[in-house]
Design an enzyme around this catalytic site. Sequence first.
Site, PDB file in Angstrom:
ATOM      1  N   SER A   1      10.723  38.167   3.140  1.00  0.00           N
ATOM      2  CA  SER A   1      11.573  39.274   2.701  1.00  0.00           C
ATOM      3  C   SER A   1      11.091  40.555   3.369  1.00  0.00           C
ATOM      4  O   SER A   1      11.119  40.657   4.591  1.00  0.00           O
ATOM      5  CB  SER A   1      11.562  39.382   1.172  1.00  0.00           C
ATOM      6  OG  SER A   1      12.435  40.393   0.728  1.00  0.00           O
ATOM      7  N   THR A   2      10.608  41.528   2.597  1.00  0.00           N
ATOM      8  CA  THR A   2      10.163  42.793   3.168  1.00  0.00           C
ATOM      9  C   THR A   2       9.061  42.555   4.202  1.00  0.00           C
ATOM     10  O   THR A   2       8.043  41.963   3.900  1.00  0.00           O
ATOM     11  CB  THR A   2       9.621  43.710   2.057  1.00  0.00           C
ATOM     12  OG1 THR A   2      10.554  43.771   0.992  1.00  0.00           O
ATOM     13  CG2 THR A   2       9.340  45.095   2.599  1.00  0.00           C
TER      14      THR A   2
ATOM     15  N   HIS B   1      15.523  37.452   3.291  1.00  0.00           N
ATOM     16  CA  HIS B   1      16.437  38.238   2.471  1.00  0.00           C
ATOM     17  C   HIS B   1      17.098  39.317   3.315  1.00  0.00           C
ATOM     18  O   HIS B   1      16.476  40.329   3.645  1.00  0.00           O
ATOM     19  CB  HIS B   1      15.693  38.895   1.305  1.00  0.00           C
ATOM     20  CG  HIS B   1      15.110  37.915   0.335  1.00  0.00           C
ATOM     21  ND1 HIS B   1      14.006  38.203  -0.429  1.00  0.00           N
ATOM     22  CD2 HIS B   1      15.476  36.660  -0.003  1.00  0.00           C
ATOM     23  CE1 HIS B   1      13.716  37.166  -1.189  1.00  0.00           C
ATOM     24  NE2 HIS B   1      14.598  36.217  -0.944  1.00  0.00           N
TER      25      HIS B   1
ATOM     26  N   MET C   1       8.791  41.265  -1.017  1.00  0.00           N
ATOM     27  CA  MET C   1       8.765  41.848  -2.347  1.00  0.00           C
ATOM     28  C   MET C   1       9.280  40.834  -3.361  1.00  0.00           C
ATOM     29  O   MET C   1      10.176  40.056  -3.077  1.00  0.00           O
ATOM     30  CB  MET C   1       9.652  43.096  -2.352  1.00  0.00           C
ATOM     31  CG  MET C   1       9.652  43.883  -3.644  1.00  0.00           C
ATOM     32  SD  MET C   1      10.588  45.425  -3.466  1.00  0.00           S
ATOM     33  CE  MET C   1      12.266  44.827  -3.522  1.00  0.00           C
TER      34      MET C   1
ATOM     35  N   ASP D   1      10.295  35.466  -5.285  1.00  0.00           N
ATOM     36  CA  ASP D   1      11.111  34.366  -4.780  1.00  0.00           C
ATOM     37  C   ASP D   1      10.245  33.427  -3.951  1.00  0.00           C
ATOM     38  O   ASP D   1       9.508  33.864  -3.065  1.00  0.00           O
ATOM     39  CB  ASP D   1      12.258  34.922  -3.932  1.00  0.00           C
ATOM     40  CG  ASP D   1      13.292  33.865  -3.588  1.00  0.00           C
ATOM     41  OD1 ASP D   1      13.375  32.855  -4.312  1.00  0.00           O
ATOM     42  OD2 ASP D   1      14.020  34.061  -2.607  1.00  0.00           O
TER      43      ASP D   1
END
Length: 371
Positions: A182-183, A208, A301, A304
């Site tokens: 993600s991030t 994401h 972040m 998940d």
Amino acid sequence: MDKIKVLVVDDSVVIRRLVTDLLRADPGIEVVGTAVNGRAAVEKVQALAPDLVTMDIEMPEVDGIEAVRRIRATGSRIPIIMFSTLTERGAVATLDALAAGASDYVAKPANVGSVTRSMDQVRDALIPRIRSLVPRMGHPAPLPGAGATTATVTVTATPTVQLRDPRPAPPGGHELLVIGSSTGGPEALGTLLGALPVLPVPVAIVQHMPPVFTQQLAARLDRRVAARVVEAEQGQPLLPGSVYIAPGDRHLLVARSGRGLVARLSQDPPENYCRPAVDVLFRSAVEAVGGAVLAAVLTGMGQDGRRGAQVVVDAGGSVVVQDRATSVVWGMPGAVAQAGLAEQVLALPEIATELVQRLGATRCAVAAGAR
């Protein structure tokens, strides 16, 4: 309680006002200044020493991408969140900004219909990112996962992590590599995939990102790495030597058919506030190949991937995660590690070596790759 000091950079008076107002409404955030272009942003970063910058991309004199480059050239590692549009041009520019050193991005509101809804949309996307990138006492990072990438690394006290004993490979070895990020993910994926040969198994990835962005990410990675990288399509065969990225707003599942492994796309409800979700991919991988799954969880972040990693471990598969020091945000990999599900917690440069060893791949595989 210290407030998080934010510099807001945008050439639009409306956007500057919107962002400033919603940030000032949060008791844990202080807007210490604004700037109308990238040149002024670089100057105010030095003068005001903010904890974080929100940065528009398209601005006069010096645009946001160049401003990120100039800020990074000073040695600053301040988190920078880009404001981008959900268009192909916006996706390309955002990925350029992330490659230049931006930490994450938030989409500008479009076709929302009211100022209130615009503010709600931006606040819900922006505030969790600020708190994750600049943790403060009394500001725990929230669960939702999202967004993108590189240069800023968040470091706080290191929690105790209990590693699992490595599992022996199941009969037939690993059949599939699944990755969640993600991030910080786009640049982490570029680094990881760029260090890998063409692998003897398919690779399925959830990053994401919204629609259009994932397509551009796949195209960019395809130009950069040895393997073939594509955005996954419904019913597409998942072939060894190729990498498949979940499309934005679609869950990616792995299924077994008479001809081998295939991709399935779903618009089932989000999980962990995300669609695509890492948990969905990991669960489906186990349903398709049992314990012959090798999973990696990279910077991101939220949490998940934690539940999905549990499914992988319960089936006899293996999980490795990125370490805190090389993660932009140690949310997703940290959640897996702290749950005792990771066999190894590795610096990003070390993960490729470990994957190659576990999959039995060699550098000579590049010459016989799937391109």
